[in-house]
Design a protein around this motif. Sequence first.
Motif, PDB file in Angstrom:
ATOM      1  N   LYS A  59       0.829  -1.201   0.000  1.00 20.80           N
ATOM      2  CA  LYS A  59       0.000   0.000   0.000  1.00 20.80           C
ATOM      3  C   LYS A  59       0.862   1.249   0.000  1.00 20.80           C
ATOM      4  N   HIS A  97      -0.952   9.554   3.571  1.00 16.30           N
ATOM      5  CA  HIS A  97      -0.536   8.850   2.353  1.00 16.30           C
ATOM      6  C   HIS A  97      -0.355   9.798   1.173  1.00 16.30           C
ATOM      7  N   HIS A 127      -9.054   4.877   1.201  1.00 14.47           N
ATOM      8  CA  HIS A 127      -8.179   4.761   2.368  1.00 14.47           C
ATOM      9  C   HIS A 127      -7.714   6.104   2.904  1.00 14.47           C
ATOM     10  N   TYR A 178      -4.348   9.870  -1.513  1.00 13.77           N
ATOM     11  CA  TYR A 178      -3.624   8.594  -1.483  1.00 13.77           C
ATOM     12  C   TYR A 178      -2.615   8.518  -2.636  1.00 13.77           C
ATOM     13  N   LEU A 201      -8.395  -3.407   0.527  1.00 16.81           N
ATOM     14  CA  LEU A 201      -7.497  -3.345   1.676  1.00 16.81           C
ATOM     15  C   LEU A 201      -8.235  -3.777   2.938  1.00 16.81           C
ATOM     16  N   SER A 252      -7.935  -4.098   7.067  1.00 19.78           N
ATOM     17  CA  SER A 252      -7.192  -3.538   8.200  1.00 19.78           C
ATOM     18  C   SER A 252      -7.969  -3.761   9.490  1.00 19.78           C
ATOM     19  N   GLN A 269     -11.588  -1.745   2.922  1.00 22.45           N
ATOM     20  CA  GLN A 269     -11.736  -0.507   2.162  1.00 22.45           C
ATOM     21  C   GLN A 269     -11.566  -0.834   0.682  1.00 22.45           C
ATOM     22  N   LEU A 318     -16.677   1.050   2.473  1.00 20.11           N
ATOM     23  CA  LEU A 318     -16.118   0.571   3.741  1.00 20.11           C
ATOM     24  C   LEU A 318     -17.048  -0.509   4.285  1.00 20.11           C
ATOM     25  N   GLY A 360      -9.051   4.325  10.276  1.00 25.78           N
ATOM     26  CA  GLY A 360      -8.082   4.145   9.210  1.00 25.78           C
ATOM     27  C   GLY A 360      -8.229   5.154   8.101  1.00 25.78           C
ATOM     28  N   THR A 361      -8.797   6.332   8.407  1.00 24.26           N
ATOM     29  CA  THR A 361      -9.023   7.363   7.398  1.00 24.26           C
ATOM     30  C   THR A 361      -8.535   8.709   7.918  1.00 24.26           C
TER      31      THR A 361
END
Length: 691
Positions: free
Chosen positions: A95, A108, A128, A132, A310, A312, A329, A371, A528-529
Amino acid sequence: MKLLSPIVCGLPLLCGAVTAHADDAGQSQSAKANQQPIERVAVFGRQVNLLGQSSSASEGIVGAGEIESRPLLRTGEVLEFVPGMLVTQHSGSGKANQYFLRGFNLDHGTDFATTVDGMPINMRSHGHGQGYTDLNFLIPELIGQIHYYKGAYYPEIGDFSGAGSADIALTDDLPYRQVQLTLGQYGYQRLLATGQQQWQDNKFIYGTELQGYKGPWTDVEEDVRKVNAVGRYLTHVGNGQLAVTAMAYSNDWNSADQIPERAVTAGIIDEYGSLDTDLGGDSSRYSLSSQYVDANWRASAYVIRSRLNLFSNFTYFLDNPQDGDEFQQVDNREIWGGKLARDWAVSPLGINTNVTAGAETRYDHIGKVALYHTQQRQRIGTVRDDAVDEFSSGLFGKLEAELTDDLKLRLGARYDYYNADVDSDNTLNSGNANDGIWSLKGGLSYLVSDDLELYASAGQGFHSNDARGATIKVDPVTGEPQDKVDLLVRSTGAELGFRYFDREYINISAAFWYLDLDSELLYVGDAGTTEPSRASRRYGTEISAYYWLNDALSVDAEIAVTRARFTEDATLEGKYVDGTVPWVASAGINYQPAAAGIHTAIRLRYLGKRVLDSLKAHQADATTLVNLSLGYGYRDWDFKVEVLNLFNSHEHDIDYWYTSRLSGEDDSGVEDLHYHPVEPRMLRCSVSYRY
């Protein structure tokens, strides 16, 4: 003039309209006073003489020779050639990386714009994280140069450019064809093949990369399976050069994500362990792009297809004690766009002036950005499932005028318009958002002598917010009313700096800068955002120094000091910007003789203590890493050994402070430090046949 890699490009696709030989780059401003248009230089070398050429002290060019010489753990670390930038990772190898620059934890990629051969890499409204930036599709051996710009002073650059930007250009001319095999500890394998075919005015450059990696993790085998392929066709059209590039990338992997410190302390896992062993993902990217450059015109167009799945789990059992907090995601999109610019040389009132006008457009068709709650990678619930169509267009213009033999004025402006349509699984969160923003930029440079130039720069920039946040009405989980955010957010900055280059041994640049941001984008560990936050101000100093002892041996050092504070609600909510890094430094020694024989490079990188919450109640320790490469060239063969993390540091790649819950803990969870350790010392050995 001594360069690490003194190779001059003939007609670069991303480097202005007129090129010059390296020896010409050192001539005085007065010697060029009667030349039109203002000369633009593009050299494949490291920190070459940009006196009279650059717009600020925070602009620079990195060439292929420097990129080739430095040991890299990950592909994304090519951005560490930007002075003051550090690249880390909080999850699996497949990633996007984490980026730090000018006091930003850029997550990111937010607030740092990256392009590759004219294609924007930052992803808007991404599954994500906003902005990104995944660079895993790059083959470092095919990079021709990196042109970096720090600050918001450049009218050609729009979204995500508050902290800076980098234009990565693929090579137009390979110095050799090669086949390379690399084997290393923890199951690292890499096979590379590059080549070039030329006939008359036509050229075809190609490269393929296969990579596998198991990783050092106790409970998870990363099982990276990465495939890259690049084909690049170049030909002369009219008085210019046309390049058409096709790129293909596919990767899948397992992840060892960030872990809570208390789990390691209690002996539940070790520092390379995992609490959820089902994490990972797969990603792909396919693109077709074209670029045309002649003495007056620059044009580019692209189409990109991107996919990401992804898995997580950052909070473990906090939100769902029964099934766990694992989530998926998804981001599936196609991107179309292009850019066109025209240069004119004029002489109003006898003042030599370059005028540039241009336009760019981009359309993201995001068929799915979603999500889901998952367990063992199986979906057990939907948080939200959306489709987004996001369109942007920008107009920009600038002028560069030689007011005197030694004084240059630069003025620029751009206007950007954004429109986004969100189709949500919750109709209350569907809708349309649009916004427009003007950005003004300017600067002065004064050539004190043939060796010293002073700069003053100022400008406005912006970043876009996730379109879903600009149309939201209710929280997708709780159903409670939710405030919308602005689609576009202003940044304003300025700097004073200088550049010194004696054309023999020393190249020094320094800048004192500040940046105001109307809204931070901060990482949220339990989701995670990223989410919008308060207004902030940063200021700092950056110094870069390069010293050539002789044609083969050089040393360099870069240091950046930053102060970052919230300027809104600082008394009640705390004034410290989460995740900011006050100190960043790097240094290296590079021995690269022109002839075959021994070559070596050693690199130190330092990431200072990080503030983890707005009250500065918690900080992360500093991280220091040293990488070493040692090689020997013999005829058409090259043998190289790389030792990454030479001193086997057990420090952290990245740290966060948030609440999570382990099995058996209180329902409210525990606030704790969560970190991803640096990977242990590893040895990689390469053999290359060059022909």
